[in-house]
Design a protein around this motif. Structure first.
Motif, PDB file in Angstrom:
ATOM      1  N   MET A 119       4.498 -17.710  -6.980  1.00 19.14           N
ATOM      2  CA  MET A 119       5.068 -16.433  -7.403  1.00 19.14           C
ATOM      3  C   MET A 119       6.562 -16.342  -7.100  1.00 19.14           C
ATOM      4  O   MET A 119       7.274 -15.542  -7.719  1.00 19.14           O
ATOM      5  N   ALA A 120       7.061 -17.162  -6.193  1.00 17.54           N
ATOM      6  CA  ALA A 120       8.482 -17.147  -5.839  1.00 17.54           C
ATOM      7  C   ALA A 120       9.349 -17.848  -6.881  1.00 17.54           C
ATOM      8  O   ALA A 120      10.557 -17.674  -6.883  1.00 17.54           O
ATOM      9  N   TRP A 121       8.756 -18.625  -7.772  1.00  9.99           N
ATOM     10  CA  TRP A 121       9.493 -19.472  -8.703  1.00  9.99           C
ATOM     11  C   TRP A 121       9.651 -18.807 -10.068  1.00  9.99           C
ATOM     12  O   TRP A 121       8.684 -18.661 -10.802  1.00  9.99           O
ATOM     13  N   GLU A 122      10.868 -18.423 -10.389  1.00 10.90           N
ATOM     14  CA  GLU A 122      11.172 -17.831 -11.697  1.00 10.90           C
ATOM     15  C   GLU A 122      11.854 -18.876 -12.574  1.00 10.90           C
ATOM     16  O   GLU A 122      12.981 -19.298 -12.304  1.00 10.90           O
ATOM     17  N   VAL A 123      11.187 -19.300 -13.628  1.00 14.91           N
ATOM     18  CA  VAL A 123      11.786 -20.254 -14.550  1.00 14.91           C
ATOM     19  C   VAL A 123      12.867 -19.535 -15.353  1.00 14.91           C
ATOM     20  O   VAL A 123      12.724 -18.363 -15.693  1.00 14.91           O
ATOM     21  N   ARG A 126      14.833 -20.110 -10.402  1.00 15.43           N
ATOM     22  CA  ARG A 126      15.386 -19.317  -9.310  1.00 15.43           C
ATOM     23  C   ARG A 126      14.245 -19.101  -8.332  1.00 15.43           C
ATOM     24  O   ARG A 126      13.143 -18.770  -8.752  1.00 15.43           O
ATOM     25  N   ILE A 127      14.493 -19.272  -7.058  1.00 16.25           N
ATOM     26  CA  ILE A 127      13.439 -19.131  -6.060  1.00 16.25           C
ATOM     27  C   ILE A 127      13.679 -17.846  -5.277  1.00 16.25           C
ATOM     28  O   ILE A 127      14.715 -17.673  -4.648  1.00 16.25           O
ATOM     29  N   TRP A 128      12.680 -16.943  -5.308  1.00 19.74           N
ATOM     30  CA  TRP A 128      12.780 -15.644  -4.657  1.00 19.74           C
ATOM     31  C   TRP A 128      12.006 -15.641  -3.350  1.00 19.74           C
ATOM     32  O   TRP A 128      10.956 -16.256  -3.234  1.00 19.74           O
ATOM     33  N   GLY A 129      12.526 -14.914  -2.371  1.00 19.72           N
ATOM     34  CA  GLY A 129      11.843 -14.789  -1.085  1.00 19.72           C
ATOM     35  C   GLY A 129      12.152 -15.964  -0.171  1.00 19.72           C
ATOM     36  O   GLY A 129      13.042 -16.769  -0.432  1.00 19.72           O
ATOM     37  N   ASN A 130      11.389 -16.065   0.904  1.00 19.77           N
ATOM     38  CA  ASN A 130      11.685 -17.113   1.889  1.00 19.77           C
ATOM     39  C   ASN A 130      10.561 -18.138   2.007  1.00 19.77           C
ATOM     40  O   ASN A 130      10.539 -18.903   2.949  1.00 19.77           O
ATOM     41  N   SER A 181      18.632 -21.603  -4.992  1.00 18.28           N
ATOM     42  CA  SER A 181      18.453 -22.565  -6.076  1.00 18.28           C
ATOM     43  C   SER A 181      17.288 -23.488  -5.750  1.00 18.28           C
ATOM     44  O   SER A 181      16.727 -23.479  -4.652  1.00 18.28           O
ATOM     45  N   ILE A 182      16.960 -24.317  -6.694  1.00 22.08           N
ATOM     46  CA  ILE A 182      15.770 -25.143  -6.576  1.00 22.08           C
ATOM     47  C   ILE A 182      15.912 -26.275  -5.558  1.00 22.08           C
ATOM     48  O   ILE A 182      14.933 -26.671  -4.934  1.00 22.08           O
ATOM     49  N   GLY A 183      17.122 -26.790  -5.344  1.00 20.06           N
ATOM     50  CA  GLY A 183      17.301 -27.913  -4.421  1.00 20.06           C
ATOM     51  C   GLY A 183      16.805 -27.627  -3.011  1.00 20.06           C
ATOM     52  O   GLY A 183      15.953 -28.361  -2.489  1.00 20.06           O
ATOM     53  N   PRO A 184      17.301 -26.571  -2.363  1.00 13.59           N
ATOM     54  CA  PRO A 184      16.801 -26.249  -1.022  1.00 13.59           C
ATOM     55  C   PRO A 184      15.308 -25.936  -1.012  1.00 13.59           C
ATOM     56  O   PRO A 184      14.607 -26.274  -0.061  1.00 13.59           O
ATOM     57  N   ALA A 185      14.814 -25.300  -2.073  1.00 10.39           N
ATOM     58  CA  ALA A 185      13.383 -24.977  -2.132  1.00 10.39           C
ATOM     59  C   ALA A 185      12.537 -26.241  -2.189  1.00 10.39           C
ATOM     60  O   ALA A 185      11.505 -26.353  -1.507  1.00 10.39           O
ATOM     61  N   MET A 186      12.973 -27.218  -2.966  1.00 12.21           N
ATOM     62  CA  MET A 186      12.220 -28.470  -3.061  1.00 12.21           C
ATOM     63  C   MET A 186      12.263 -29.234  -1.746  1.00 12.21           C
ATOM     64  O   MET A 186      11.251 -29.817  -1.331  1.00 12.21           O
ATOM     65  N   CYS A 187      13.405 -29.228  -1.080  1.00 16.99           N
ATOM     66  CA  CYS A 187      13.503 -29.885   0.231  1.00 16.99           C
ATOM     67  C   CYS A 187      12.544 -29.222   1.222  1.00 16.99           C
ATOM     68  O   CYS A 187      11.873 -29.905   2.000  1.00 16.99           O
ATOM     69  N   SER A 239       0.785  -1.221   0.000  1.00 16.08           N
ATOM     70  CA  SER A 239       0.000   0.000   0.000  1.00 16.08           C
ATOM     71  C   SER A 239       0.828   1.287   0.000  1.00 16.08           C
ATOM     72  O   SER A 239       0.284   2.355  -0.168  1.00 16.08           O
ATOM     73  N   MET A 240       2.122   1.199   0.192  1.00 16.64           N
ATOM     74  CA  MET A 240       2.930   2.406   0.187  1.00 16.64           C
ATOM     75  C   MET A 240       4.347   2.045  -0.247  1.00 16.64           C
ATOM     76  O   MET A 240       4.709   0.878  -0.271  1.00 16.64           O
ATOM     77  N   PRO A 241       5.158   3.037  -0.604  1.00 15.88           N
ATOM     78  CA  PRO A 241       6.523   2.709  -1.019  1.00 15.88           C
ATOM     79  C   PRO A 241       7.237   1.909   0.068  1.00 15.88           C
ATOM     80  O   PRO A 241       7.214   2.262   1.237  1.00 15.88           O
ATOM     81  N   THR A 242       7.812   0.816  -0.354  1.00 19.31           N
ATOM     82  CA  THR A 242       8.426  -0.108   0.594  1.00 19.31           C
ATOM     83  C   THR A 242       9.697  -0.667  -0.027  1.00 19.31           C
ATOM     84  O   THR A 242       9.735  -0.910  -1.222  1.00 19.31           O
ATOM     85  N   THR A 243      10.700  -0.903   0.764  1.00 21.17           N
ATOM     86  CA  THR A 243      11.887  -1.605   0.301  1.00 21.17           C
ATOM     87  C   THR A 243      11.796  -3.038   0.790  1.00 21.17           C
ATOM     88  O   THR A 243      11.508  -3.285   1.958  1.00 21.17           O
ATOM     89  N   ILE A 244      12.025  -3.959  -0.127  1.00 24.31           N
ATOM     90  CA  ILE A 244      11.914  -5.370   0.196  1.00 24.31           C
ATOM     91  C   ILE A 244      13.268  -6.019  -0.051  1.00 24.31           C
ATOM     92  O   ILE A 244      13.863  -5.835  -1.115  1.00 24.31           O
ATOM     93  N   LEU A 245      13.738  -6.780   0.894  1.00 23.55           N
ATOM     94  CA  LEU A 245      14.963  -7.538   0.737  1.00 23.55           C
ATOM     95  C   LEU A 245      14.553  -8.966   0.408  1.00 23.55           C
ATOM     96  O   LEU A 245      13.960  -9.648   1.240  1.00 23.55           O
ATOM     97  N   LEU A 246      14.812  -9.400  -0.822  1.00 21.17           N
ATOM     98  CA  LEU A 246      14.382 -10.718  -1.266  1.00 21.17           C
ATOM     99  C   LEU A 246      15.576 -11.646  -1.422  1.00 21.17           C
ATOM    100  O   LEU A 246      16.398 -11.450  -2.315  1.00 21.17           O
ATOM    101  N   PRO A 247      15.673 -12.664  -0.591  1.00 19.00           N
ATOM    102  CA  PRO A 247      16.721 -13.655  -0.825  1.00 19.00           C
ATOM    103  C   PRO A 247      16.316 -14.534  -1.998  1.00 19.00           C
ATOM    104  O   PRO A 247      15.140 -14.717  -2.259  1.00 19.00           O
ATOM    105  N   TYR A 248      17.292 -15.031  -2.719  1.00 22.12           N
ATOM    106  CA  TYR A 248      16.954 -16.048  -3.705  1.00 22.12           C
ATOM    107  C   TYR A 248      17.895 -17.221  -3.544  1.00 22.12           C
ATOM    108  O   TYR A 248      19.004 -17.099  -3.043  1.00 22.12           O
TER     109      TYR A 248
END
Length: 198
Positions: A160-164, A150-154, A61-67, A50-59
């Motif tokens: 939406m976190a998954w960028e092919v 590439r997996i974005w965020g936590n 690889s797919i292995g840890p995300a799948m686990c 709803s307002m200007p915000t700074t977001i720190l997004l970790p990214y």
């Protein structure tokens, strides 16, 4: 062939990237937002800000995300055998919505990596392809694990976190729903990378 997909005029702007040599830490990207409309469909869209915000997004690889995603499922973990995946109705709400099993997951035996993907269309197309023998599963898994996404965020349970990545999208386009390409084009717009085209 990848159809023409516009780069969305998303509200984020790329501010920079920090890298680390610590293997246990994730890479991060800092993004800033100044609007609510992402241009993505409701099934793919990130939460509105709803307002200007700074977001720190970790990214990562797919292995840890799948686990991580397999750990959210009520199935025996690290089982190398082929099995079906069903959830009792009483336990369904405990499973993240994006990982709830499809009818085919309950009918076609498969290895758990399929269950860890947060796209039901991709899971079903994989299962049909595996069942009919229409592609090489080892080749697919190799490409998937070698920078397919590439997996974005936590929270890798969120589609939406998954960028092919473009090479994976070009090779395996027949498995990917348009939503997956739309998400990739959203993220490419954040870092000023050209959209995935046909």
């Amino acid at each position: 062939m990848v159809p023409d997909s516009p780069v969305f005029n998303a509200p984020f702007s790329y501010s920079g990237q920090a890298m680390t040599n610590d293997a246990s830490a994730c890479n991060t990207t800092i993004m800033t937002t100044d609007a609510n409309d992402t241009g993505l469909s409701a099934s793919c869209s990130p939460p509105a800000l709803s307002m200007p915000t700074t977001i720190l997004l970790p990214y990562t690889s797919i292995g840890p995300a799948m686990c991580h995603n397999v750990g959210k499922l009520p199935i025996p973990h690290c089982s190398p055998q082929y099995q079906v995946f069903t959830v009792e109705p009483d336990n369904l709400l405990a499973v993240p919505a994006s990982l709830r099993p499809t009818v085919l997951q309950g009918e076609i035996p498969h290895i758990q990596y399929v269950d860890a993907l947060p796209f039901e269309g991709l899971r079903d197309k994989l299962l049909i392809g595996l069942h009919t023998g229409s592609f090489d599963e080892i080749e697919f898994c190799t490409d998937l694990l070698n920078d397919g996404f590439r997996i974005w965020g936590n929270d890798p349970t969120l589609p939406m976190a998954w960028e092919v990545t473009e090479p994976f999208a070009r090779k395996w386009r027949w498995l990917l729903d348009d939503c997956i390409i739309d998400i990739a084009n959203f993220w490419s717009g954040q870092s000023r990378i050209p959209a995935i085209q046909g």
